[in-house]
Design a protein around this motif. Structure first.
Motif, PDB file in Angstrom:
ATOM      1  N   TRP A  30      48.660  47.329 -78.503  1.00 28.16           N
ATOM      2  CA  TRP A  30      48.540  45.051 -78.996  1.00 28.16           C
ATOM      3  C   TRP A  30      50.217  45.499 -78.134  1.00 28.16           C
ATOM      4  O   TRP A  30      50.669  43.982 -78.497  1.00 28.16           O
ATOM      5  CB  TRP A  30      49.450  45.582 -80.284  1.00 28.16           C
ATOM      6  CG  TRP A  30      49.323  44.483 -81.131  1.00 28.16           C
ATOM      7  CD1 TRP A  30      49.843  43.874 -81.404  1.00 28.16           C
ATOM      8  CD2 TRP A  30      48.321  43.886 -81.253  1.00 28.16           C
ATOM      9  NE1 TRP A  30      49.417  42.617 -82.197  1.00 28.16           N
ATOM     10  CE2 TRP A  30      47.566  41.753 -81.826  1.00 28.16           C
ATOM     11  CE3 TRP A  30      46.458  43.528 -80.297  1.00 28.16           C
ATOM     12  CZ2 TRP A  30      47.413  41.116 -81.806  1.00 28.16           C
ATOM     13  CZ3 TRP A  30      45.923  42.783 -80.098  1.00 28.16           C
ATOM     14  CH2 TRP A  30      45.562  41.298 -81.087  1.00 28.16           C
ATOM     15  N   GLY A  31      51.190  46.219 -77.769  1.00 28.94           N
ATOM     16  CA  GLY A  31      52.349  45.750 -77.345  1.00 28.94           C
ATOM     17  C   GLY A  31      53.785  45.754 -77.757  1.00 28.94           C
ATOM     18  O   GLY A  31      54.661  44.596 -77.904  1.00 28.94           O
ATOM     19  N   ALA A  45      58.914  45.844 -83.163  1.00 24.05           N
ATOM     20  CA  ALA A  45      59.850  44.425 -83.022  1.00 24.05           C
ATOM     21  C   ALA A  45      58.630  43.659 -81.757  1.00 24.05           C
ATOM     22  O   ALA A  45      58.197  44.551 -81.572  1.00 24.05           O
ATOM     23  CB  ALA A  45      60.773  44.856 -82.331  1.00 24.05           C
ATOM     24  N   ALA A  46      59.099  43.024 -81.654  1.00 27.60           N
ATOM     25  CA  ALA A  46      58.616  41.894 -80.647  1.00 27.60           C
ATOM     26  C   ALA A  46      59.360  41.630 -79.793  1.00 27.60           C
ATOM     27  O   ALA A  46      60.703  41.059 -80.103  1.00 27.60           O
ATOM     28  CB  ALA A  46      57.784  40.619 -81.047  1.00 27.60           C
ATOM     29  N   PRO A 139      53.507  40.344 -77.140  1.00 29.76           N
ATOM     30  CA  PRO A 139      53.685  39.203 -77.874  1.00 29.76           C
ATOM     31  C   PRO A 139      55.465  39.318 -77.915  1.00 29.76           C
ATOM     32  O   PRO A 139      56.146  39.228 -77.858  1.00 29.76           O
ATOM     33  CB  PRO A 139      53.358  40.333 -79.039  1.00 29.76           C
ATOM     34  CG  PRO A 139      52.920  41.071 -79.809  1.00 29.76           C
ATOM     35  CD  PRO A 139      52.844  41.350 -77.685  1.00 29.76           C
ATOM     36  N   VAL A 140      55.980  37.557 -78.113  1.00 26.65           N
ATOM     37  CA  VAL A 140      56.741  37.338 -77.841  1.00 26.65           C
ATOM     38  C   VAL A 140      57.594  37.366 -79.025  1.00 26.65           C
ATOM     39  O   VAL A 140      58.527  37.391 -79.431  1.00 26.65           O
ATOM     40  CB  VAL A 140      57.410  35.335 -77.498  1.00 26.65           C
ATOM     41  CG1 VAL A 140      58.131  34.900 -77.913  1.00 26.65           C
ATOM     42  CG2 VAL A 140      56.767  35.991 -76.077  1.00 26.65           C
ATOM     43  N   LYS A 141      56.684  36.735 -80.357  1.00 29.46           N
ATOM     44  CA  LYS A 141      57.204  36.662 -81.299  1.00 29.46           C
ATOM     45  C   LYS A 141      55.863  36.590 -82.580  1.00 29.46           C
ATOM     46  O   LYS A 141      55.358  36.880 -82.127  1.00 29.46           O
ATOM     47  CB  LYS A 141      57.656  35.664 -82.147  1.00 29.46           C
ATOM     48  CG  LYS A 141      57.059  34.116 -81.505  1.00 29.46           C
ATOM     49  CD  LYS A 141      57.526  32.726 -82.189  1.00 29.46           C
ATOM     50  CE  LYS A 141      57.320  32.090 -81.979  1.00 29.46           C
ATOM     51  NZ  LYS A 141      58.061  30.220 -82.111  1.00 29.46           N
ATOM     52  N   LEU A 142      56.191  36.822 -83.988  1.00 31.62           N
ATOM     53  CA  LEU A 142      55.247  36.847 -85.062  1.00 31.62           C
ATOM     54  C   LEU A 142      54.760  35.334 -85.558  1.00 31.62           C
ATOM     55  O   LEU A 142      55.765  34.990 -85.409  1.00 31.62           O
ATOM     56  CB  LEU A 142      55.512  37.051 -86.105  1.00 31.62           C
ATOM     57  CG  LEU A 142      54.246  37.346 -87.092  1.00 31.62           C
ATOM     58  CD1 LEU A 142      53.336  38.222 -87.114  1.00 31.62           C
ATOM     59  CD2 LEU A 142      55.738  37.842 -88.748  1.00 31.62           C
ATOM     60  N   ARG A 221      43.312  43.464 -72.107  1.00 32.41           N
ATOM     61  CA  ARG A 221      43.879  44.595 -71.916  1.00 32.41           C
ATOM     62  C   ARG A 221      43.642  45.692 -73.763  1.00 32.41           C
ATOM     63  O   ARG A 221      42.805  46.653 -73.546  1.00 32.41           O
ATOM     64  CB  ARG A 221      45.198  44.903 -72.050  1.00 32.41           C
ATOM     65  CG  ARG A 221      46.080  46.220 -72.303  1.00 32.41           C
ATOM     66  CD  ARG A 221      48.118  46.349 -72.448  1.00 32.41           C
ATOM     67  NE  ARG A 221      47.951  45.370 -73.181  1.00 32.41           N
ATOM     68  CZ  ARG A 221      48.873  43.879 -73.830  1.00 32.41           C
ATOM     69  NH1 ARG A 221      48.869  43.565 -72.336  1.00 32.41           N
ATOM     70  NH2 ARG A 221      49.021  43.511 -74.232  1.00 32.41           N
ATOM     71  N   VAL A 222      43.383  44.685 -74.210  1.00 35.15           N
ATOM     72  CA  VAL A 222      42.852  45.821 -75.859  1.00 35.15           C
ATOM     73  C   VAL A 222      41.195  45.008 -75.675  1.00 35.15           C
ATOM     74  O   VAL A 222      40.641  46.267 -76.046  1.00 35.15           O
ATOM     75  CB  VAL A 222      43.438  44.496 -76.570  1.00 35.15           C
ATOM     76  CG1 VAL A 222      42.978  44.756 -78.712  1.00 35.15           C
ATOM     77  CG2 VAL A 222      44.517  44.216 -76.959  1.00 35.15           C
TER      78      VAL A 222
END
Length: 312
Positions: A30-31, A45-46, A139-142, A221-222
């Motif tokens: 998921w990264g 964290a992202a 992911p950059v952020k939530l 990727r997922v």
């Protein structure tokens, strides 16, 4: 509607029986980045976010949503909100005070109308973060969280009255009636949505990617890693954001998204969209067709944490 004291969504905390499998998923394919881990609790964290963590995993016998955390601008705002909630008859889980999670801060917890634990915190130390590079598909952020509620409008009205959320848009169906409300606490189209479901539960958690290319690379990727894709890739009409939904190892729905709409709040008027129209669910027409089986995937299991505060 009360004055808006919340600023943004901070993190979503999950309790999971198969802790190691979940941790491998979120910190691997998921990264997210594992920041710290101690005694069956991990903080992830992202890389592009100043938040200390965006997901917390806790090892537990029963799967549940532990809590949803929001930020406030100052400790004074936290205290003001606690006073307002008490005056409004809301049950507090804890009093405002020092928060003993990564980054610290000043906050408290309470139950929403459906019995979920909600946290509000200010003065959290900023995590050292970085700009996500081109083609870096993490992911950059939530982005947002969506919650299932058996009483859609009661939940919507509670969040408007007590926490200052505003309605951005609604999804409806000719047979079902209203099915989802998109709610905001900023000019971001939604940081939360409320979905009509048979029971209180987590619907999905969404993570913002850098751009379209990174969103597609991450989705691929997922998929290649063998995790089940429920729906996507496509582009919603409400919020104008892209979507690909997957199931994590314990059946929670997680989403990659990007380009969520930014509103002019002074001029915005909520729409009511009929999601039986295919262009409403997916403007592009690239996603698999939404049907009842797909919808039921995100009903999730009955949440065992209703009106039961998490132990940590």
């Amino acid at each position: 509607m009360t004055a808006r004291l919340l600023t943004h969504l901070r993190h979503v905390d999950l309790a999971v029986p198969d802790y190691d499998k979940q941790l491998d998923f979120y910190s691997g394919v998921w990264g997210l980045t594992k920041v710290t881990e101690d005694s069956g609790i991990s903080f992830l964290a992202a890389e592009g976010s100043p938040e200390q963590y965006v997901v917390r995993l806790r090892k537990a016998e029963e799967k549940r949503l532990d809590l949803v955390s929001y930020g406030a601008a100052s400790p004074a705002d936290v205290d003001t909100l606690a006073e307002q909630l008490l005056a409004g008859g809301v049950q507090l889980v804890s009093q405002p005070g020092k928060v003993d999670t990564p980054g610290g801060g000043h906050g408290f917890r309470f139950f929403d109308v459906d019995g979920r634990t909600i946290e509000v915190v200010a003065d959290v130390e900023v995590r050292q973060h970085r700009r996500i590079e081109e083609k870096e598909a993490i992911p950059v952020k939530l982005s947002h969280v969506v919650l299932n509620s058996p009483d859609l409008n009661r939940t919507r009205e509670w969040y408007e009255r007590h926490l200052g959320f505003a309605l951005s848009d609604t999804l409806m169906h000719p047979r079902m009636g209203e099915a989802m409300h998109f709610m905001r606490i900023s000019n971001q189209h939604h940081s939360m949505a409320i979905a009509r479901g048979p029971h209180t539960a987590l619907h999905h958690v969404s993570f913002e990617m850098r751009g379209l290319d990174e969103y597609m690379r991450g989705s691929g990727r997922v998929m290649r890693a063998g995790y089940r894709k429920i729906w996507g890739p496509g582009r919603h009409l409400a919020g104008d954001n892209t979507f690909t939904y997957f199931l994590d190892p314990h059946g929670n729905t997680v989403e990659y998204t990007t380009e969520l709409e930014v509103l002019d709040e002074d001029t915005w008027h909520p729409h009511v969209y009929d999601f039986s129209q295919p262009e409403v669910t997916d403007q592009w027409g690239t996603a698999n067709t939404m049907n009842e089986l797909i919808a039921k995937e995100s009903f999730n299991d009955v949440d065992r944490g209703v009106f039961v505060a998490p132990p940590v």
